[in-house]
Design a protein around this motif. Structure first.
Motif, PDB file in Angstrom:
ATOM      1  N   GLY A  73      -6.773  -8.279  -6.799  1.00  0.00           N
ATOM      2  CA  GLY A  73      -5.944  -9.306  -6.185  1.00  0.00           C
ATOM      3  C   GLY A  73      -6.562  -9.782  -4.886  1.00  0.00           C
ATOM      4  N   CYS A  74      -5.947 -10.790  -4.309  1.00  0.00           N
ATOM      5  CA  CYS A  74      -6.339 -11.324  -2.999  1.00  0.00           C
ATOM      6  C   CYS A  74      -5.073 -11.503  -2.166  1.00  0.00           C
ATOM      7  N   GLY A  75      -5.191 -11.332  -0.862  1.00  0.00           N
ATOM      8  CA  GLY A  75      -4.050 -11.555   0.010  1.00  0.00           C
ATOM      9  C   GLY A  75      -2.879 -10.652  -0.337  1.00  0.00           C
ATOM     10  N   SER A  76      -1.691 -11.242  -0.477  1.00  0.00           N
ATOM     11  CA  SER A  76      -0.492 -10.474  -0.804  1.00  0.00           C
ATOM     12  C   SER A  76      -0.642  -9.721  -2.121  1.00  0.00           C
ATOM     13  N   VAL A 131       5.426  -3.752  14.117  1.00  0.00           N
ATOM     14  CA  VAL A 131       4.512  -2.866  13.399  1.00  0.00           C
ATOM     15  C   VAL A 131       5.194  -2.398  12.116  1.00  0.00           C
ATOM     16  N   PHE A 132       4.445  -2.401  11.015  1.00  0.00           N
ATOM     17  CA  PHE A 132       4.966  -1.968   9.720  1.00  0.00           C
ATOM     18  C   PHE A 132       4.175  -0.752   9.256  1.00  0.00           C
ATOM     19  N   LEU A 133       4.908   0.288   8.856  1.00  0.00           N
ATOM     20  CA  LEU A 133       4.284   1.537   8.460  1.00  0.00           C
ATOM     21  C   LEU A 133       4.770   1.972   7.084  1.00  0.00           C
ATOM     22  N   GLY A 134       3.909   2.650   6.354  1.00  0.00           N
ATOM     23  CA  GLY A 134       4.295   3.240   5.073  1.00  0.00           C
ATOM     24  C   GLY A 134       3.191   4.176   4.620  1.00  0.00           C
ATOM     25  N   LEU A 184       2.869  -1.878   1.055  1.00  0.00           N
ATOM     26  CA  LEU A 184       4.001  -2.715   1.473  1.00  0.00           C
ATOM     27  C   LEU A 184       3.951  -2.983   2.973  1.00  0.00           C
ATOM     28  N   ALA A 185       3.485  -2.000   3.752  1.00  0.00           N
ATOM     29  CA  ALA A 185       3.335  -2.232   5.187  1.00  0.00           C
ATOM     30  C   ALA A 185       2.355  -3.373   5.438  1.00  0.00           C
ATOM     31  N   SER A 186       1.290  -3.423   4.649  1.00  0.00           N
ATOM     32  CA  SER A 186       0.292  -4.485   4.813  1.00  0.00           C
ATOM     33  C   SER A 186       0.842  -5.845   4.388  1.00  0.00           C
TER      34      SER A 186
END
Length: 309
Positions: free
Chosen positions: A42-45, A189-192, A199-201
């Motif tokens: 994949g790319c991006g999302s 900030v997103f963490l996982g 999902l954080a990314s």
């Protein structure tokens, strides 16, 4: 005035019911084809979702799996491939599928939101989610649709009843969640960890695209290896893990010592992701931006052939 993105987000619960129906219909057909080592492209999302799906596949099957940026695909003889693309028009994915077809001749499955695309012509089979794409540039609906579809596809039979409750969980959250509660923080900030790291990314990418801010997305444990130095009273931490995860809970104790605010709900990560979409939209409007017109972006990234060679 309601934006198109807001309409897309509010329409996620009924969309997820469609994903349930489609995936449970295709699951008996596709699962026999997906075995052994697996590459997810994949790319991006879509690459972020591929990262989550790779961990889910390894956990469910015991076979190795790897998420790969389509632009950096290298031959993996004997591996099966799943490409993820909202439009099926992304140049890097099409080129990767061409290489696979030319040199490896292994099974390829395309998970896509548009039928009749160039990537579909190169795939052995298609997992169509033609009802999933949003009308706008920024992805919301297709992200959650492809994530749920892959969770259902890879899940053990005993996990299916829980996954079928997710549309109702998301619907309840969209009625109750207030993005204004996080509007005061300058730094997000997103963490996982485990499969939630992807999902954080994707959450950080969504906020960046929508509101033109520079958030962070990290693996929960890796956040202690440097990035935590930037956390302070102006920081809000969204954690896709749950408080019952003792490993992540230990990291959150350290995070709170920085003065940062932690959002760490006991709910499914898919629910938290839809809340991020609402927060991103709120943040964009707060900054006076038009979320329907993100700068420098288009629905599909189509590159000249010489760039790919």
């Amino acid at each position: 005035m309601t934006t198109q993105i807001e309409q897309d987000i509010q329409g996620i619960p009924p969309l997820l019911y469609q994903v349930l129906e489609r995936t449970l219909e295709l699951r008996p057909i596709l699962r026999p084809q997906i075995h052994g080592p697996l590459a997810l492209l994949g790319c991006g999302s879509s690459y972020c979702i591929a990262r989550s799906a790779a961990v889910l596949y390894e956990t469910a099957t015991g076979y190795p799996a790897q998420a790969l940026l389509a632009s950096d695909y290298r031959s993996r003889m004997g591996w099966r491939q799943i490409g993820i693309s909202r439009t099926g028009q992304t140049s890097e994915l099409i080129e990767a599928f061409r290489r696979i077809k030319r040199t490896e001749k292994t099974y390829t499955l395309l998970l896509s939101g548009e039928q009749g695309s160039p990537a579909e012509e190169l795939a052995d089979e298609t997992f169509p989610l033609e009802f999933a794409p949003e009308k706008g540039v920024i992805q919301t609906r297709f992200i959650v649709a492809s994530l749920l579809a892959l969770r259902l596809l890879f899940a053990r039979d005993e996990d299916l009843p829980y996954l079928q409750t997710l549309p109702a969980q998301v619907e309840r959250s969209l009625q109750e969640f207030d993005p204004q509660a996080f509007a005061q923080y300058a730094h997000s900030v997103f963490l996982g960890r485990d499969w939630r790291a992807g999902l954080a990314s994707v959450a950080a990418l969504n906020l960046q695209e929508t509101a033109r801010v520079v958030p962070e997305g990290h693996h929960t444990l890796d956040y202690r290896h440097g990035p935590i130095a930037c956390a302070d009273e102006q920081t809000v931490i969204w954690c896709f893990d749950t408080p019952s995860d003792s490993v992540s809970a230990a990291v959150m104790q350290d995070v709170r010592k920085t003065g940062a605010t932690v959002y760490y709900p006991e709910q499914d990560p898919l629910v938290t992701l839809t809340e991020v979409f609402r927060f991103s939209l709120h943040r964009a409007l707060q900054r006076g931006l038009d979320p329907e017109k993100p700068r420098h972006l288009s629905r599909a990234i189509i590159l000249p052939q010489e760039v790919l060679e």
